[in-house]
Design an enzyme around this catalytic site. Structure first.
Site, short mmCIF file in Angstrom:
data_model
loop_
_atom_site.label_atom_id
_atom_site.label_comp_id
_atom_site.label_asym_id
_atom_site.label_seq_id
_atom_site.Cartn_x
_atom_site.Cartn_y
_atom_site.Cartn_z
CG LEU A 242 36.35 34.14 30.73
CD1 LEU A 242 37.63 34.91 29.80
CD2 LEU A 242 36.45 35.15 31.85
CB SER B 268 28.79 39.73 27.22
OG SER B 268 27.99 38.53 26.67
CG HIS C 44 34.23 37.67 32.51
ND1 HIS C 44 33.39 36.74 32.65
CD2 HIS C 44 34.97 37.94 33.95
CE1 HIS C 44 33.16 36.27 33.89
NE2 HIS C 44 34.37 36.85 34.56
N GLY D 167 34.39 44.26 37.83
CA GLY D 167 32.98 44.48 37.31
C GLY D 167 32.20 45.22 38.44
CE LYS E 199 26.25 39.61 39.09
NZ LYS E 199 27.36 38.64 39.89
CG ASP E 200 31.16 40.83 41.47
OD1 ASP E 200 30.38 40.12 41.90
OD2 ASP E 200 32.10 40.60 40.72
CD GLN F 211 35.50 40.90 43.70
OE1 GLN F 211 35.48 39.74 44.10
NE2 GLN F 211 35.55 41.01 42.41
O1 PAF Z 1 35.36 38.74 40.75
C1 PAF Z 1 35.82 37.52 40.79
O2 PAF Z 1 35.89 36.76 39.60
C2 PAF Z 1 36.75 37.17 41.80
O3 PAF Z 1 36.37 37.17 42.81
C3 PAF Z 1 38.24 37.70 41.57
C4 PAF Z 1 38.49 38.96 41.76
C5 PAF Z 1 38.83 37.02 39.91
C6 PAF Z 1 39.02 36.76 42.78
O4 PAF Z 1 38.89 35.59 42.69
#
Ligand code: PAF
Length: 325
Positions: free
Chosen positions: A38, A40, A42, A160, A162-163, A166
């Site tokens: 983790l 900042s 997070h 986040g 940033k992703d 995702q």
């Molecule tokens: O973004 C992440 O850290 C990962 O892709 C997640 C969402 C925890 C899934 O493993």
């Protein structure tokens, strides 16, 4: 005190207990899913989730299904003790940190049943890391299913910005599968030089770090050009990055934030009505697609995505491109 739970059964029971213990009529359970290490970034997620929700849960699990490179999985930083301290500092009520065999008892043969993300999961990051988004979608669905707090409790999960790819995949998955969870995001957290915080940054040496700064630099350039309604000249920026030392560019593209389809900016005027898909059907398909309209919310007109190999790590970053009103 933060309770650390390692089995799905106990985690589900603890969520139910926490829901029935609160005085709230319709408590909001907030989940921050993480792979640990983790930082900042997070911290910002945890703060936002803490502020908006009544019960704060976090998961720490390095999910092998989303690593297409076994070396990357092996080297992914693991520091549970330090993570637990950070989670406690942010007032997390429940931490789910399962061992591999709890999540995937028959790994690597299993799990047999997985979530697939179709063409959305095969663009950009998904193209370079085959199976990555299916792995993310599978583990996130499992986490959502394990938690699923009983009504009238509500449920939100935080990711986040940033992703961004995702986030697009998860929003689409939640809509397609009717998962009873709200998806929330927090803006990317950057260091003083603009580099997006990432657990992988730990593995950059000083020269890698300098090279990594090119990623955010070009994104800021694109945002500034959008702001001034100047030509974006993405190919020119790509050429600069190909010439830069210490990084290997994978992609720099401007995309629709939900479909992730590439957009070709019309010179000097980037806006929702002023972008064309690269394929003739792209623009009309994302406009007319009811599901896209349902998940669009206040998504920006366009998103610039970048990915590059820098030293030992693959870095990704992105930036919203919002033309002036
Ligand atoms: O973004 C992440 O850290 C990962 O892709 C997640 C969402 C925890 C899934 O493993």
């Amino acid at each position: 005190m933060t309770t650390v739970i390692t089995t799905a059964r106990e985690f589900r029971a603890a969520i139910r207990q926490a829901v029935s213990d609160t005085a709230e009529q319709s408590p909001l359970v907030s989940l921050v899913p993480t792979m640990g290490a983790l930082h900042s970034g997070h911290g910002a997620l945890l703060e936002a989730a803490r502020t908006s929700g009544d019960i704060l849960a976090a998961s720490v699990f390095v999910n092998p299904l989303q690593f297409n490179d076994p070396k990357d999985y092996r080297h992914y930083p693991r520091q549970l003790e330090a993570d637990l301290e950070i989670l406690a500092q942010h007032g997390v009520d429940l931490v789910f940190s399962p061992p591999l065999e709890q999540m995937y008892p028959d790994y690597p043969e299993g799990p047999l049943v997985r979530v697939t993300t179709g063409e959305l999961g095969r663009r950009w990051e998904g193209r370079s890391r085959p199976g990555h988004f299916d792995g993310v979608a599978t583990v996130v669905t499992k986490l959502f299913t394990i938690i699923a707090p009983p009504a009238p409790a509500r449920f939100e999960a935080w990711f986040g910005a940033k992703d961004a790819e995702q986030v697009a995949v998860i929003r689409r998955m939640v809509a397609d599968l009717h998962l009873p969870v709200g998806i929330r995001t927090v803006p990317t957290v950057r260091d003083g030089n603009g580099l997006a915080l990432s657990s992988r940054n730990q593995r950059l040496n000083a020269a890698d770090y300098d090279a990594a700064l090119h990623l955010s630099r070009v994104l800021f350039t694109l945002a500034a050009r959008t702001e001034k309604r100047e030509p974006l000249d993405v190919p020119g920026l790509r050429d600069e990055l190909h010439r830069a030392e210490g990084l290997e560019l994978d992609y720099l593209v401007v995309v629709d934030p939900l479909s992730l389809q590439e957009l070709v900016p019309v010179e000097g005027a980037l806006g929702a009505d002023e972008v064309l898909g690269t394929s003739s059907s792209a623009a009309s398909s994302h406009k007319s697609h009811g599901m896209m309209a349902a998940v669009r919310g206040d998504a920006p007109a366009a998103l610039a995505l970048i990915a590059a190999q820098v030293g030992p790590v693959r870095l990704i970053d992105n930036m919203e491109l919002r033309p002036p009103a």
